[in-house]
Write a protein that holds these residues in place. Structure first.
Motif, PDB file in Angstrom:
ATOM      1  N   PRO A 105       0.803  -1.230   0.000  1.00 45.24           N
ATOM      2  CA  PRO A 105       0.000   0.000   0.000  1.00 45.24           C
ATOM      3  C   PRO A 105       0.831   1.272   0.000  1.00 45.24           C
ATOM      4  O   PRO A 105       0.445   2.256  -0.647  1.00 45.24           O
ATOM      5  N   ASP A 106       1.982   1.295   0.689  1.00 45.22           N
ATOM      6  CA  ASP A 106       2.753   2.528   0.745  1.00 45.22           C
ATOM      7  C   ASP A 106       3.467   2.834  -0.565  1.00 45.22           C
ATOM      8  O   ASP A 106       4.079   3.881  -0.718  1.00 45.22           O
ATOM      9  N   GLN A 107       3.373   1.928  -1.519  1.00 45.99           N
ATOM     10  CA  GLN A 107       3.973   2.150  -2.840  1.00 45.99           C
ATOM     11  C   GLN A 107       2.983   2.783  -3.815  1.00 45.99           C
ATOM     12  O   GLN A 107       3.367   3.225  -4.892  1.00 45.99           O
ATOM     13  N   ASP A 108       1.721   2.854  -3.430  1.00 49.03           N
ATOM     14  CA  ASP A 108       0.656   3.220  -4.359  1.00 49.03           C
ATOM     15  C   ASP A 108       0.891   4.572  -5.029  1.00 49.03           C
ATOM     16  O   ASP A 108       0.799   4.700  -6.253  1.00 49.03           O
ATOM     17  N   ASP A 109       1.177   5.610  -4.242  1.00 45.50           N
ATOM     18  CA  ASP A 109       1.318   6.955  -4.805  1.00 45.50           C
ATOM     19  C   ASP A 109       2.442   7.019  -5.821  1.00 45.50           C
ATOM     20  O   ASP A 109       2.297   7.643  -6.892  1.00 45.50           O
ATOM     21  N   GLU A 110       3.548   6.384  -5.510  1.00 40.20           N
ATOM     22  CA  GLU A 110       4.695   6.443  -6.421  1.00 40.20           C
ATOM     23  C   GLU A 110       4.395   5.730  -7.739  1.00 40.20           C
ATOM     24  O   GLU A 110       4.702   6.241  -8.817  1.00 40.20           O
ATOM     25  N   VAL A 111       3.774   4.551  -7.670  1.00 39.92           N
ATOM     26  CA  VAL A 111       3.442   3.823  -8.895  1.00 39.92           C
ATOM     27  C   VAL A 111       2.418   4.590  -9.721  1.00 39.92           C
ATOM     28  O   VAL A 111       2.503   4.657 -10.950  1.00 39.92           O
ATOM     29  N   ARG A 112       1.427   5.198  -9.033  1.00 39.79           N
ATOM     30  CA  ARG A 112       0.442   6.004  -9.768  1.00 39.79           C
ATOM     31  C   ARG A 112       1.117   7.150 -10.507  1.00 39.79           C
ATOM     32  O   ARG A 112       0.804   7.428 -11.671  1.00 39.79           O
ATOM     33  N   ARG A 113       2.057   7.837  -9.846  1.00 39.03           N
ATOM     34  CA  ARG A 113       2.763   8.934 -10.522  1.00 39.03           C
ATOM     35  C   ARG A 113       3.555   8.417 -11.719  1.00 39.03           C
ATOM     36  O   ARG A 113       3.597   9.066 -12.774  1.00 39.03           O
ATOM     37  N   ASN A 114       4.184   7.259 -11.568  1.00 40.26           N
ATOM     38  CA  ASN A 114       4.911   6.679 -12.692  1.00 40.26           C
ATOM     39  C   ASN A 114       3.974   6.380 -13.854  1.00 40.26           C
ATOM     40  O   ASN A 114       4.302   6.632 -15.027  1.00 40.26           O
ATOM     41  N   ALA A 115       2.787   5.839 -13.550  1.00 38.87           N
ATOM     42  CA  ALA A 115       1.802   5.552 -14.599  1.00 38.87           C
ATOM     43  C   ALA A 115       1.363   6.843 -15.290  1.00 38.87           C
ATOM     44  O   ALA A 115       1.229   6.895 -16.518  1.00 38.87           O
ATOM     45  N   GLU A 116       1.139   7.889 -14.522  1.00 42.15           N
ATOM     46  CA  GLU A 116       0.721   9.165 -15.108  1.00 42.15           C
ATOM     47  C   GLU A 116       1.815   9.737 -16.011  1.00 42.15           C
ATOM     48  O   GLU A 116       1.526  10.327 -17.055  1.00 42.15           O
ATOM     49  N   ARG A 117       3.083   9.553 -15.622  1.00 41.94           N
ATOM     50  CA  ARG A 117       4.192  10.022 -16.465  1.00 41.94           C
ATOM     51  C   ARG A 117       4.208   9.281 -17.801  1.00 41.94           C
ATOM     52  O   ARG A 117       4.445   9.887 -18.858  1.00 41.94           O
ATOM     53  N   LEU A 118       3.941   7.975 -17.766  1.00 44.01           N
ATOM     54  CA  LEU A 118       3.925   7.208 -19.010  1.00 44.01           C
ATOM     55  C   LEU A 118       2.747   7.616 -19.896  1.00 44.01           C
ATOM     56  O   LEU A 118       2.875   7.678 -21.125  1.00 44.01           O
ATOM     57  N   VAL A 119       1.594   7.898 -19.298  1.00 46.87           N
ATOM     58  CA  VAL A 119       0.450   8.386 -20.079  1.00 46.87           C
ATOM     59  C   VAL A 119       0.823   9.690 -20.782  1.00 46.87           C
ATOM     60  O   VAL A 119       0.538   9.887 -21.977  1.00 46.87           O
ATOM     61  N   GLU A 120       1.472  10.592 -20.046  1.00 48.33           N
ATOM     62  CA  GLU A 120       1.892  11.864 -20.645  1.00 48.33           C
ATOM     63  C   GLU A 120       2.873  11.630 -21.783  1.00 48.33           C
ATOM     64  O   GLU A 120       2.817  12.317 -22.809  1.00 48.33           O
ATOM     65  N   GLU A 121       3.768  10.664 -21.612  1.00 48.41           N
ATOM     66  CA  GLU A 121       4.754  10.388 -22.658  1.00 48.41           C
ATOM     67  C   GLU A 121       4.076   9.889 -23.925  1.00 48.41           C
ATOM     68  O   GLU A 121       4.437  10.281 -25.035  1.00 48.41           O
ATOM     69  N   VAL A 122       3.055   9.020 -23.775  1.00 52.17           N
ATOM     70  CA  VAL A 122       2.320   8.544 -24.945  1.00 52.17           C
ATOM     71  C   VAL A 122       1.586   9.708 -25.610  1.00 52.17           C
ATOM     72  O   VAL A 122       1.588   9.850 -26.838  1.00 52.17           O
ATOM     73  N   LYS A 123       0.947  10.557 -24.803  1.00 50.41           N
ATOM     74  CA  LYS A 123       0.206  11.698 -25.365  1.00 50.41           C
ATOM     75  C   LYS A 123       1.127  12.663 -26.097  1.00 50.41           C
ATOM     76  O   LYS A 123       0.697  13.352 -27.032  1.00 50.41           O
ATOM     77  N   ARG A 124       2.388  12.731 -25.689  1.00 53.03           N
ATOM     78  CA  ARG A 124       3.357  13.599 -26.360  1.00 53.03           C
ATOM     79  C   ARG A 124       3.936  12.958 -27.599  1.00 53.03           C
ATOM     80  O   ARG A 124       4.848  13.494 -28.210  1.00 53.03           O
ATOM     81  N   GLY A 125       3.462  11.784 -27.965  1.00 54.13           N
ATOM     82  CA  GLY A 125       3.927  11.140 -29.189  1.00 54.13           C
ATOM     83  C   GLY A 125       4.778   9.910 -28.969  1.00 54.13           C
ATOM     84  O   GLY A 125       5.256   9.317 -29.941  1.00 54.13           O
ATOM     85  N   GLY A 126       4.988   9.506 -27.709  1.00 55.21           N
ATOM     86  CA  GLY A 126       5.772   8.312 -27.439  1.00 55.21           C
ATOM     87  C   GLY A 126       5.098   7.063 -27.987  1.00 55.21           C
ATOM     88  O   GLY A 126       3.870   6.981 -28.062  1.00 55.21           O
ATOM     89  N   ASN A 127       5.898   6.080 -28.376  1.00 54.01           N
ATOM     90  CA  ASN A 127       5.397   4.840 -28.948  1.00 54.01           C
ATOM     91  C   ASN A 127       4.867   3.942 -27.827  1.00 54.01           C
ATOM     92  O   ASN A 127       5.630   3.489 -26.971  1.00 54.01           O
ATOM     93  N   PHE A 128       3.555   3.671 -27.824  1.00 56.45           N
ATOM     94  CA  PHE A 128       2.947   2.887 -26.747  1.00 56.45           C
ATOM     95  C   PHE A 128       3.570   1.500 -26.661  1.00 56.45           C
ATOM     96  O   PHE A 128       3.918   1.027 -25.573  1.00 56.45           O
ATOM     97  N   ALA A 129       3.710   0.821 -27.799  1.00 54.87           N
ATOM     98  CA  ALA A 129       4.242  -0.537 -27.788  1.00 54.87           C
ATOM     99  C   ALA A 129       5.666  -0.569 -27.253  1.00 54.87           C
ATOM    100  O   ALA A 129       6.036  -1.454 -26.473  1.00 54.87           O
TER     101      ALA A 129
END
Length: 486
Positions: A212-236
């Motif tokens: 449970p204490d890892q939740d916030d950090e993993v969520r932020r990492n996921a949000e960073r990856l979403v932003e990277e895809v939206k900026r044109g990063g290759n999802f695959a």
């Protein structure tokens, strides 16, 4: 997700699919929270050192992850994703690269403990397959990596860790994964019950939450990856690098997944998505899922994959616009005269310094009086339509109470501020609102084609192998000493 999905287990995936998907020419978080006694380095060491630095980025039991390891893997991740190499992108990817490298150290340590080795020929064979997939030979692949400042050893280390972990998991699967005939029968009955229900062609990036204490950090990492895809990063490519599901090796591809058989959170997210749409991070009991829907069809329909039309941005609705003919502003100005061409540079520098010191309209008025210029000060209430076009945009656009950029002319440097603005808006006519797009035509359901018993059994084994691998690595993190210094 507990479902009969067309995913490939980590022990069955071709290594060549797992590492590079380079565009054109070819194509982790900090130490896992929940690891035993993880410690974070002091603030002065958090900034990444220069790429050539041999500083310590992390300690994993008795082994070190160097800063140069992290920087090289970030460059390879950027190459794979087709993303721009800039500080902002690097910062977004660093947490996941750190976690990836820490996990690989743990996997290699476990392989060594079990006597599992990977030969040089196995690594070279994997490199050869990667090169062939990207229409290159081994030498061309090495030269391409060199041009991107990615050491060849970085690729080989990633391959070595993948192959070693596959061998470790093969042993565990033979010992622990058994699928009975009754389980296959039950799965077939569920498939028959799902005929006609929607199924989705999905790719995902999955990031596990081990405690449970890892939740916030993993969520932020996921949000960073979403932003990277939206900026044109290759999802695959990002899935290959960072996803922790079995489908990672095939670019996050889950194949066709059916409504009603996924976790409730993912099922709910998919039900509201269209083709080509990317989800926000979806939290489930095991972690965060980033979903990309590539198609939809009724389950059991024949005729091959019927992808949904890619969701296109809706036509922009007409927006209210300023009525320039009626708009008025109260403005103030500061004028700094330029006596000669030689003075222009110094006057501009003086004006810039003055502009930065202004925090409000009262500040502005005080600075205007200090100039001693009679033209400086309150300009009164002015009609915007009487201004020059360039000044109209400035009067309507700059925030209230914020000094404008320095405006230069041969005779003076000018700073303006808008202290009050009366700007009526012209509303678009009701008939200008676009009509909603028509719903897509339904796909007719034809004769159902269900997978056979052998395919269902393979998929059940694949799902259990994925879960076993995830738990195995989680347990290694929890019992390891992990210290991060970036």
């Amino acid at each position: 997700m507990s479902s009969l999905r067309a995913v490939r287990t980590t022990v069955a995936v071709a290594t060549a699919c797992a590492l590079l998907a380079m565009p054109a020419v070819a194509q982790s978080s900090k130490a896992a929270a929940g690891a035993a006694a993880p410690r974070t380095g002091d603030e002065s060491t958090r900034q990444a050192r220069a790429p050539g630095s041999e500083g310590i980025a992390a300690v994993v039991n008795d082994e070190v992850v160097s800063v140069s390891d992290v920087n090289a893997r970030i460059r390879m991740a950027l190459l794979n994703a087709g993303a721009a190499a800039n500080p902002e992108t690097t910062q977004r990817l660093m947490p996941q690269v750190m976690r990836l490298l820490i996990d690989e150290r743990l996997q290699m340590q476990e392989a060594k403990r079990q006597g599992v080795t990977v030969s040089a020929s196995e690594i070279e064979d994997a490199v050869k397959r990667i090169a062939e997939q990207n229409r290159m030979n081994g030498q061309q692949l090495q030269e391409m990596l060199k041009r991107q400042n990615v050491p060849y050893s970085t690729l080989k280390d990633q391959i070595r860790a993948l192959l070693a972990w596959q061998k470790v998991m093969q042993r565990r699967i033979r010992q622990e994964v058994v699928v009975g005939e009754d389980e296959v029968d039950a799965a077939m009955e569920r498939l028959k019950a799902n005929i006609g229900k929607p199924e989705y062609l999905v790719a995902e990036i999955f990031l596990a939450v081990d405690s449970p204490d890892q939740d916030d950090e993993v969520r932020r990492n996921a949000e960073r990856l979403v932003e990277e895809v939206k900026r044109g990063g290759n999802f695959a490519a990002l899935a290959r690098q960072f996803s922790q599901s079995a489908g990672a090796a095939s670019g996050g591809d889950l194949g066709w997944v059916r409504s009603g058989e996924l976790s409730p959170e993912v099922d709910k997210a998919l039900s509201g998505m269209r083709g080509g749409q990317l989800s926000a991070p979806v939290r489930t009991a095991t972690g965060y899922h980033i979903l990309l829907v590539r198609g939809q069809r009724p389950f059991g329909s024949s005729g091959g994959e019927v992808p949904m039309p890619v969701a296109r941005p809706a036509a922009p609705r007409p927006q209210p616009r300023p009525d320039v003919a009626k708009a008025t502003v109260n403005m103030k100005q500061i004028i700094l005269p330029i006596e000669s061409k030689e003075q222009a540079k110094s006057v501009k520098e003086q004006a810039e310094k003055l502009r930065k010191s202004i925090k409000s309209c009262s500040d502005f008025q005080a600075r205007a009086r200090e100039t001693g210029m009679p033209e400086s000060g309150d300009m009164g209430t002015m009609r915007v339509k009487d201004m020059a076009p360039g000044l109209q945009n400035l009067a309507l656009g700059i925030p209230l109470g914020q000094a404008s950029p320095v405006l230069m002319s041969p005779a003076a440097a000018v700073i303006l501020i808008v202290c009050k603005r009366d700007m009526p808006m012209i509303q678009p006519p009701p008939e200008a609102q676009p009509a909603p797009p028509p719903p897509p035509a339904p796909t007719p359901i034809q004769e159902a084609k269900l997978p056979g018993r052998e395919e269902i059994e393979r998929e059940l084994v694949s799902e259990r192998a994925e879960l076993l691998s995830r738990r195995y690595l989680r347990d290694l993190r929890r019992t390891a000493f992990i210290e991060t210094r970036l």
